[in-house]
Design a protein around this motif. Sequence first.
Motif, PDB file in Angstrom:
ATOM      1  N   LEU A 261       0.984  -1.156   0.163  1.00  0.00           N
ATOM      2  CA  LEU A 261      -0.085   0.319  -0.078  1.00  0.00           C
ATOM      3  C   LEU A 261       0.895   1.251  -0.040  1.00  0.00           C
ATOM      4  O   LEU A 261       1.982   1.294   0.638  1.00  0.00           O
ATOM      5  CB  LEU A 261      -0.963   0.026   1.257  1.00  0.00           C
ATOM      6  CG  LEU A 261      -2.219  -0.592   1.201  1.00  0.00           C
ATOM      7  CD1 LEU A 261      -1.976  -2.313   1.213  1.00  0.00           C
ATOM      8  CD2 LEU A 261      -3.391  -0.241   2.167  1.00  0.00           C
ATOM      9  N   GLY A 262       0.545   2.086  -0.743  1.00  0.00           N
ATOM     10  CA  GLY A 262       1.263   3.475  -0.862  1.00  0.00           C
ATOM     11  C   GLY A 262       0.653   4.756  -0.045  1.00  0.00           C
ATOM     12  O   GLY A 262      -0.897   4.576   0.274  1.00  0.00           O
ATOM     13  N   CYS A 263       1.275   5.548   0.390  1.00  0.00           N
ATOM     14  CA  CYS A 263       0.792   6.751   1.171  1.00  0.00           C
ATOM     15  C   CYS A 263       1.518   8.068   0.592  1.00  0.00           C
ATOM     16  O   CYS A 263       2.554   7.944   0.175  1.00  0.00           O
ATOM     17  CB  CYS A 263       0.466   6.405   2.370  1.00  0.00           C
ATOM     18  SG  CYS A 263       2.095   6.143   3.131  1.00  0.00           S
ATOM     19  N   ALA A 264       1.037   9.159   0.922  1.00  0.00           N
ATOM     20  CA  ALA A 264       1.697  10.330   0.448  1.00  0.00           C
ATOM     21  C   ALA A 264       2.806  10.725   1.767  1.00  0.00           C
ATOM     22  O   ALA A 264       3.714  11.284   1.146  1.00  0.00           O
ATOM     23  CB  ALA A 264       0.681  11.575   0.426  1.00  0.00           C
ATOM     24  N   ARG A 265       2.566  10.665   2.857  1.00  0.00           N
ATOM     25  CA  ARG A 265       3.336  10.624   3.991  1.00  0.00           C
ATOM     26  C   ARG A 265       3.373   9.363   4.916  1.00  0.00           C
ATOM     27  O   ARG A 265       2.213   9.073   5.192  1.00  0.00           O
ATOM     28  CB  ARG A 265       3.075  11.995   4.812  1.00  0.00           C
ATOM     29  CG  ARG A 265       3.423  13.341   4.087  1.00  0.00           C
ATOM     30  CD  ARG A 265       3.451  14.325   4.954  1.00  0.00           C
ATOM     31  NE  ARG A 265       3.708  14.140   6.204  1.00  0.00           N
ATOM     32  CZ  ARG A 265       4.029  14.980   7.354  1.00  0.00           C
ATOM     33  NH1 ARG A 265       3.462  16.394   7.007  1.00  0.00           N
ATOM     34  NH2 ARG A 265       4.265  14.742   8.488  1.00  0.00           N
ATOM     35  N   LEU A 266       4.507   8.885   5.183  1.00  0.00           N
ATOM     36  CA  LEU A 266       4.415   7.455   5.906  1.00  0.00           C
ATOM     37  C   LEU A 266       3.601   7.810   7.193  1.00  0.00           C
ATOM     38  O   LEU A 266       3.098   6.889   7.504  1.00  0.00           O
ATOM     39  CB  LEU A 266       5.777   7.165   6.170  1.00  0.00           C
ATOM     40  CG  LEU A 266       5.998   5.659   6.511  1.00  0.00           C
ATOM     41  CD1 LEU A 266       5.288   4.681   5.682  1.00  0.00           C
ATOM     42  CD2 LEU A 266       7.456   5.193   6.613  1.00  0.00           C
ATOM     43  N   ASP A 267       4.128   8.657   8.119  1.00  0.00           N
ATOM     44  CA  ASP A 267       3.478   8.803   9.370  1.00  0.00           C
ATOM     45  C   ASP A 267       1.795   8.883   9.341  1.00  0.00           C
ATOM     46  O   ASP A 267       1.036   8.307   9.909  1.00  0.00           O
ATOM     47  CB  ASP A 267       4.051   9.987   9.855  1.00  0.00           C
ATOM     48  CG  ASP A 267       3.838  11.305   9.370  1.00  0.00           C
ATOM     49  OD1 ASP A 267       3.632  11.363   8.163  1.00  0.00           O
ATOM     50  OD2 ASP A 267       4.507  12.233  10.132  1.00  0.00           O
ATOM     51  N   ARG A 268       1.446   9.835   8.281  1.00  0.00           N
ATOM     52  CA  ARG A 268       0.022  10.068   8.376  1.00  0.00           C
ATOM     53  C   ARG A 268      -0.725   8.791   7.676  1.00  0.00           C
ATOM     54  O   ARG A 268      -1.816   8.396   8.025  1.00  0.00           O
ATOM     55  CB  ARG A 268      -0.307  11.401   7.360  1.00  0.00           C
ATOM     56  CG  ARG A 268       0.233  12.557   8.116  1.00  0.00           C
ATOM     57  CD  ARG A 268      -0.234  13.711   7.056  1.00  0.00           C
ATOM     58  NE  ARG A 268       0.143  14.910   7.603  1.00  0.00           N
ATOM     59  CZ  ARG A 268       0.183  16.223   7.089  1.00  0.00           C
ATOM     60  NH1 ARG A 268      -0.264  16.185   5.870  1.00  0.00           N
ATOM     61  NH2 ARG A 268       0.806  17.411   7.695  1.00  0.00           N
ATOM     62  N   GLY A 269      -0.209   8.049   7.015  1.00  0.00           N
ATOM     63  CA  GLY A 269      -0.374   6.863   6.275  1.00  0.00           C
ATOM     64  C   GLY A 269      -0.755   5.917   7.424  1.00  0.00           C
ATOM     65  O   GLY A 269      -1.810   5.135   7.523  1.00  0.00           O
ATOM     66  N   ALA A 270       0.135   5.521   8.151  1.00  0.00           N
ATOM     67  CA  ALA A 270       0.191   4.725   9.199  1.00  0.00           C
ATOM     68  C   ALA A 270      -0.884   5.278  10.233  1.00  0.00           C
ATOM     69  O   ALA A 270      -1.421   4.281  10.583  1.00  0.00           O
ATOM     70  CB  ALA A 270       1.723   4.574   9.901  1.00  0.00           C
ATOM     71  N   ASP A 271      -1.018   6.258  10.590  1.00  0.00           N
ATOM     72  CA  ASP A 271      -2.135   6.918  11.588  1.00  0.00           C
ATOM     73  C   ASP A 271      -3.436   6.465  11.000  1.00  0.00           C
ATOM     74  O   ASP A 271      -4.322   5.922  11.477  1.00  0.00           O
ATOM     75  CB  ASP A 271      -2.173   8.316  11.588  1.00  0.00           C
ATOM     76  CG  ASP A 271      -1.023   8.587  12.495  1.00  0.00           C
ATOM     77  OD1 ASP A 271      -0.475   7.683  13.105  1.00  0.00           O
ATOM     78  OD2 ASP A 271      -0.674   9.978  12.494  1.00  0.00           O
TER      79      ASP A 271
ATOM     80  N   THR B 203      -0.887   8.285  -9.473  1.00  0.00           N
ATOM     81  CA  THR B 203      -0.782   7.590  -8.353  1.00  0.00           C
ATOM     82  C   THR B 203      -0.491   8.707  -7.141  1.00  0.00           C
ATOM     83  O   THR B 203      -1.255   8.517  -6.104  1.00  0.00           O
ATOM     84  CB  THR B 203       0.576   6.889  -8.406  1.00  0.00           C
ATOM     85  OG1 THR B 203       0.503   5.813  -9.348  1.00  0.00           O
ATOM     86  CG2 THR B 203       0.788   6.303  -6.904  1.00  0.00           C
ATOM     87  N   GLN B 204      -0.007   9.752  -7.332  1.00  0.00           N
ATOM     88  CA  GLN B 204       0.354  10.852  -6.594  1.00  0.00           C
ATOM     89  C   GLN B 204      -1.029  11.383  -5.733  1.00  0.00           C
ATOM     90  O   GLN B 204      -1.436  11.578  -4.652  1.00  0.00           O
ATOM     91  CB  GLN B 204       1.061  11.749  -6.781  1.00  0.00           C
ATOM     92  CG  GLN B 204       2.661  11.280  -6.888  1.00  0.00           C
ATOM     93  CD  GLN B 204       3.729  12.552  -7.387  1.00  0.00           C
ATOM     94  OE1 GLN B 204       3.386  13.293  -7.787  1.00  0.00           O
ATOM     95  NE2 GLN B 204       4.784  11.901  -7.398  1.00  0.00           N
ATOM     96  N   ALA B 205      -2.059  11.526  -7.063  1.00  0.00           N
ATOM     97  CA  ALA B 205      -3.315  12.012  -6.565  1.00  0.00           C
ATOM     98  C   ALA B 205      -3.948  11.018  -5.825  1.00  0.00           C
ATOM     99  O   ALA B 205      -4.916  11.491  -4.912  1.00  0.00           O
ATOM    100  CB  ALA B 205      -4.059  12.429  -8.154  1.00  0.00           C
ATOM    101  N   ARG B 206      -3.994   9.641  -6.285  1.00  0.00           N
ATOM    102  CA  ARG B 206      -4.746   8.951  -5.275  1.00  0.00           C
ATOM    103  C   ARG B 206      -4.245   8.809  -3.897  1.00  0.00           C
ATOM    104  O   ARG B 206      -5.106   8.620  -3.175  1.00  0.00           O
ATOM    105  CB  ARG B 206      -4.505   7.495  -6.109  1.00  0.00           C
ATOM    106  CG  ARG B 206      -5.369   7.257  -7.342  1.00  0.00           C
ATOM    107  CD  ARG B 206      -4.932   6.227  -7.870  1.00  0.00           C
ATOM    108  NE  ARG B 206      -5.766   4.878  -7.300  1.00  0.00           N
ATOM    109  CZ  ARG B 206      -5.039   3.856  -6.769  1.00  0.00           C
ATOM    110  NH1 ARG B 206      -3.399   3.693  -7.190  1.00  0.00           N
ATOM    111  NH2 ARG B 206      -5.479   2.821  -6.004  1.00  0.00           N
ATOM    112  N   LEU B 207      -3.116   9.041  -3.713  1.00  0.00           N
ATOM    113  CA  LEU B 207      -2.435   9.025  -2.210  1.00  0.00           C
ATOM    114  C   LEU B 207      -2.549   9.998  -1.434  1.00  0.00           C
ATOM    115  O   LEU B 207      -2.614  10.079  -0.432  1.00  0.00           O
ATOM    116  CB  LEU B 207      -0.872   8.296  -2.390  1.00  0.00           C
ATOM    117  CG  LEU B 207      -0.374   7.379  -3.241  1.00  0.00           C
ATOM    118  CD1 LEU B 207       0.982   6.947  -3.067  1.00  0.00           C
ATOM    119  CD2 LEU B 207      -1.365   5.942  -2.586  1.00  0.00           C
ATOM    120  N   ALA B 208      -2.960  11.212  -2.288  1.00  0.00           N
ATOM    121  CA  ALA B 208      -3.091  12.402  -1.502  1.00  0.00           C
ATOM    122  C   ALA B 208      -4.434  12.281  -0.664  1.00  0.00           C
ATOM    123  O   ALA B 208      -4.556  12.908   0.418  1.00  0.00           O
ATOM    124  CB  ALA B 208      -3.224  13.653  -2.400  1.00  0.00           C
TER     125      ALA B 208
END
Length: 211
Positions: A10-20, A79-84
């Motif tokens: 799974l991808g996210c824009a920022r790792l800390d926020r994605g983990a939260d 991809t970046q738009a989706r992960l935002a």
Amino acid sequence: MTPQLDHIVLGCARLDRGADALRDRLGVTLPDGGQHPAMSTHNRLTRLGEAAYFELIAVDPEAPDPGRPRWFSLDDPGTQARLAARPRALCWVVAVDDLEAVVARSPVDLGEVLSLSRGDLTWRLTVPRDGHLPEGGLLPAFIEWPGGRSPASRLPDQGLNLTAIHLRHPAPEGFGQTLEALGLLPLVQLHSGPRALSFEIESPTGPVTLD
């Protein structure tokens, strides 16, 4: 070796926020993983059942430009738009014992085979030169662990189990032939529809769909 699921990505824009965001959905905090100097990315990892694992990945903002497109389409504007918006399913990764043989027989270009390492882990992975995901992530990346040293067994068991990988494709019969040629059909559930990838996970909070 029969192809086996190695991990989901799974991808996210920022790792800390994605983990939260995933902690709120899955009921677990994903432990820190590490950095990938060759790709200027970083991740968090946890076990997924007995022999697979869960990877959350993001561009590392403190790393230099890698000098090549990052893997898993992380440099792609779409991809970046989706992960935002939120963490999204990017890809799945399948372990084999002969990457060259898989690449040679694949009816789809899987990319080059890269030799990578982090700490005492070494692995070889198929990565397209332009960083795209074959079939938008519906086809997996293929990985080879020299000596079979996958990190899954050393990761914490947080009660996450993968129950299904769902692939949606507008031409499932033809795509199914590609999956069959690569020995992947037993690992997934294939459906008709616009291209989409999702993972069904049993978590401490109950069943969760990640897409």
